[in-house]
Design an enzyme around this catalytic site. Sequence first.
Site, PDB file in Angstrom:
ATOM      1  N   ARG A 103       3.219  -7.728  -3.423  1.00  0.00           N
ATOM      2  CA  ARG A 103       4.668  -7.604  -4.288  1.00  0.00           C
ATOM      3  C   ARG A 103       5.504  -8.547  -3.660  1.00  0.00           C
ATOM      4  NH1 ARG A 103       8.694  -6.575  -0.529  1.00  0.00           N
ATOM      5  NH2 ARG A 103       8.438  -4.435   0.464  1.00  0.00           N
ATOM      6  N   GLU A 143      14.076  -0.024  -5.169  1.00  0.00           N
ATOM      7  CA  GLU A 143      14.856  -0.399  -3.968  1.00  0.00           C
ATOM      8  C   GLU A 143      15.499  -1.829  -4.408  1.00  0.00           C
ATOM      9  OE1 GLU A 143      13.136  -0.214  -0.297  1.00  0.00           O
ATOM     10  OE2 GLU A 143      14.313  -1.943   0.622  1.00  0.00           O
ATOM     11  N   ARG A 170      10.314  -5.254  -8.530  1.00  0.00           N
ATOM     12  CA  ARG A 170       9.121  -5.328  -7.611  1.00  0.00           C
ATOM     13  C   ARG A 170       7.928  -5.955  -8.679  1.00  0.00           C
ATOM     14  NH1 ARG A 170       9.727  -2.649  -2.376  1.00  0.00           N
ATOM     15  NH2 ARG A 170      11.865  -3.451  -1.729  1.00  0.00           N
ATOM     16  N   CYS A 210      17.536  -4.544   1.216  1.00  0.00           N
ATOM     17  CA  CYS A 210      17.133  -4.387   2.696  1.00  0.00           C
ATOM     18  C   CYS A 210      16.891  -5.611   3.220  1.00  0.00           C
ATOM     19  CB  CYS A 210      15.665  -3.278   2.710  1.00  0.00           C
ATOM     20  SG  CYS A 210      15.375  -3.147   4.394  1.00  0.00           S
ATOM     21  N   THR A 228      15.131  -6.559   5.388  1.00  0.00           N
ATOM     22  CA  THR A 228      13.519  -6.900   5.827  1.00  0.00           C
ATOM     23  C   THR A 228      12.666  -7.307   4.870  1.00  0.00           C
ATOM     24  OG1 THR A 228      12.699  -4.695   4.883  1.00  0.00           O
ATOM     25  CG2 THR A 228      13.350  -4.824   7.252  1.00  0.00           C
ATOM     26  N   ARG A 285       5.458  -8.581   0.243  1.00  0.00           N
ATOM     27  CA  ARG A 285       4.503  -7.802   1.068  1.00  0.00           C
ATOM     28  C   ARG A 285       3.283  -7.787   0.567  1.00  0.00           C
ATOM     29  NH1 ARG A 285       2.909  -2.570   3.144  1.00  0.00           N
ATOM     30  NH2 ARG A 285       3.019  -1.567   0.891  1.00  0.00           N
ATOM     31  N   GLU A 334       5.508   3.207   2.540  1.00  0.00           N
ATOM     32  CA  GLU A 334       6.247   3.348   3.906  1.00  0.00           C
ATOM     33  C   GLU A 334       6.911   4.915   4.178  1.00  0.00           C
ATOM     34  OE1 GLU A 334       9.936   1.046   3.377  1.00  0.00           O
ATOM     35  OE2 GLU A 334       9.870   0.731   5.624  1.00  0.00           O
TER      36      GLU A 334
HETATM   37  P1  ADP Z   1       6.493  -1.450  -1.203  1.00  0.00           P
HETATM   38  O1  ADP Z   1       5.165  -2.066  -1.065  1.00  0.00           O
HETATM   39  O2  ADP Z   1       7.194  -1.973  -2.499  1.00  0.00           O
HETATM   40  O3  ADP Z   1       7.486  -1.996   0.233  1.00  0.00           O
HETATM   41  P2  ADP Z   1       5.485   1.080  -0.546  1.00  0.00           P
HETATM   42  O4  ADP Z   1       4.977   0.775   1.122  1.00  0.00           O
HETATM   43  O5  ADP Z   1       6.455   2.370  -0.537  1.00  0.00           O
HETATM   44  O6  ADP Z   1       6.613   0.062  -0.886  1.00  0.00           O
HETATM   45  O7  ADP Z   1       4.066   0.888  -1.176  1.00  0.00           O
HETATM   46  C1  ADP Z   1       4.190   1.244  -2.457  1.00  0.00           C
HETATM   47  C2  ADP Z   1       2.776   1.866  -3.174  1.00  0.00           C
HETATM   48  O8  ADP Z   1       1.817   0.849  -3.105  1.00  0.00           O
HETATM   49  C3  ADP Z   1       2.463   2.883  -2.490  1.00  0.00           C
HETATM   50  O9  ADP Z   1       1.883   3.959  -3.382  1.00  0.00           O
HETATM   51  C4  ADP Z   1       1.337   2.363  -1.632  1.00  0.00           C
HETATM   52  O10 ADP Z   1       0.207   3.165  -1.185  1.00  0.00           O
HETATM   53  C5  ADP Z   1       0.931   1.282  -2.410  1.00  0.00           C
HETATM   54  N1  ADP Z   1       0.076   0.095  -1.831  1.00  0.00           N
HETATM   55  C6  ADP Z   1       0.517  -0.501  -1.047  1.00  0.00           C
HETATM   56  N2  ADP Z   1      -0.503  -1.400  -0.789  1.00  0.00           N
HETATM   57  C7  ADP Z   1      -1.691  -1.083  -1.355  1.00  0.00           C
HETATM   58  C8  ADP Z   1      -2.882  -1.769  -1.396  1.00  0.00           C
HETATM   59  N3  ADP Z   1      -3.379  -2.624  -0.750  1.00  0.00           N
HETATM   60  N4  ADP Z   1      -4.017  -1.143  -2.187  1.00  0.00           N
HETATM   61  C9  ADP Z   1      -3.271  -0.081  -3.007  1.00  0.00           C
HETATM   62  N5  ADP Z   1      -1.972   0.306  -3.275  1.00  0.00           N
HETATM   63  C10 ADP Z   1      -1.335   0.110  -2.244  1.00  0.00           C
HETATM   64  C1  CIR Z   2      14.966   1.843   8.156  1.00  0.00           C
HETATM   65  O1  CIR Z   2      15.904   1.305   8.398  1.00  0.00           O
HETATM   66  O2  CIR Z   2      13.987   2.354   8.692  1.00  0.00           O
HETATM   67  C2  CIR Z   2      14.819   1.817   6.355  1.00  0.00           C
HETATM   68  N1  CIR Z   2      15.932   1.797   5.849  1.00  0.00           N
HETATM   69  C3  CIR Z   2      13.413   1.007   6.071  1.00  0.00           C
HETATM   70  C4  CIR Z   2      13.629  -0.409   6.446  1.00  0.00           C
HETATM   71  C5  CIR Z   2      12.386  -1.291   5.986  1.00  0.00           C
HETATM   72  N2  CIR Z   2      11.101  -0.964   6.394  1.00  0.00           N
HETATM   73  C6  CIR Z   2      10.528  -1.181   7.758  1.00  0.00           C
HETATM   74  O3  CIR Z   2      11.069  -1.867   8.509  1.00  0.00           O
HETATM   75  N3  CIR Z   2       9.364  -0.838   7.815  1.00  0.00           N
END
Ligand code: ADP
Ligand code: CIR
Length: 343
Positions: A112, A211, A215, A257, A259, A266, A300
């Site tokens: 993403r 966020e 995305r 954010c 990060t 990501r 996360e």
């Molecule tokens: P972001 O990727 O936007 O930073 P999250 O870590 O919250 O946010 O992940 C968002 C969603 O994407 C969650 O439901 C997570 O399980 C799903 N997800 C992340 N990576 C994968 C993957 N490789 N395969 C399937 N689902 C994924």
């Molecule tokens: C934090 O400060 O922990 C949250 N706002 C998330 C920050 C980004 N995520 C991360 O470093 N894993």
Amino acid sequence: MKHPDFTDKHESLMEKNLTPDLFTQLQDVVTKNGFTLHDVINSGLINPDSNIGVYAGDTESYQCFAPLFNPIISQYHGFDENTLHTTNLNPADIDANDPDPTNKYIVSTRIRVGRNLADMPLGPAITKSQRHDVEARTVAALAKMSGSLSGHYYALAGMSDEVKTQLVNDHFLFKAGDRFFEAAGLNRDWPAGRGIYHNIDKTFLVWVNEEDQLRIISMQAGGNIQQVFARLTTALAELEQYLSFAFTPHLGYISSCPTNLGTAMRASVHIKLPCLGNNMAKFKAITEAHHVQIRGIHGEHSESEGHIYDISNRRRLGVTEVECVQDLYQGVVALIAEEQLLE
Ligand code: ADP
Ligand code: CIR
């Protein structure tokens, strides 16, 4: 407002960098969208277990509050303040043959990027009507997507709880904002202006007003990282014909954010690693050496289930998109090799 009384429990980069002198220097600064130091640090103050603890309300926040943001950005991404960020979205430069062609370990791959419209405040400072404007412009652009990327937009407000829960459980849709979002102002007016677009196969998806305003997601079962990246870059090129995204030469794509600055990318796999899961010290040593991060199975701040982990690139700024994907690839190859040794 006075310098916060941090407790022993506050351990974020914000807490480490916000000295009393810096607090005094920044306490009366306000961006043109009305974002203040209090708004920047509130999430880290309210949530002592934050890792980072700051959010930006607009691109200008990164300039106005630079003495606080810059060290945090350097410490997170390992990014030298004097470097310019570079972009490389060319799929031909990816060297990442499926690291697990028999699908023994890798369940799925997802890449993403975050994007925000150039002329809008970011989520922590955006108004309700601006959020609706972002939604309308994004939906109009998505309606022009062609071929296998074409699909439909579903507003969160009009979605049944049953459909919503299913989409979240299947990893397609974002969860309701958590306490970190709440304190950052990202949950205001929920669920107005939020929604999800996806193609028929759910391999190309766009989250609206989570966020970040957009995305943009490419995902599929298995470990074909190259194919997932290629789909994403095709979609991005199409969307950029209709939407203009916030970007600066130093910080790359702007995100709420810090990060996510730079590539805002990501790239992750969901991967089964039961032996490493029982040997977390070794697991973490490998992930740190390869610049990848471990998350739980529901994103996360979630936990692993059945020893399936979310592994993704940690650095996003000062590295190109291709390098983010190569970080993931190298990390996954190393993890599978170690898992096989332990089996
Ligand atoms: P972001 O990727 O936007 O930073 P999250 O870590 O919250 O946010 O992940 C968002 C969603 O994407 C969650 O439901 C997570 O399980 C799903 N997800 C992340 N990576 C994968 C993957 N490789 N395969 C399937 N689902 C994924
Ligand atoms: C934090 O400060 O922990 C949250 N706002 C998330 C920050 C980004 N995520 C991360 O470093 N894993």
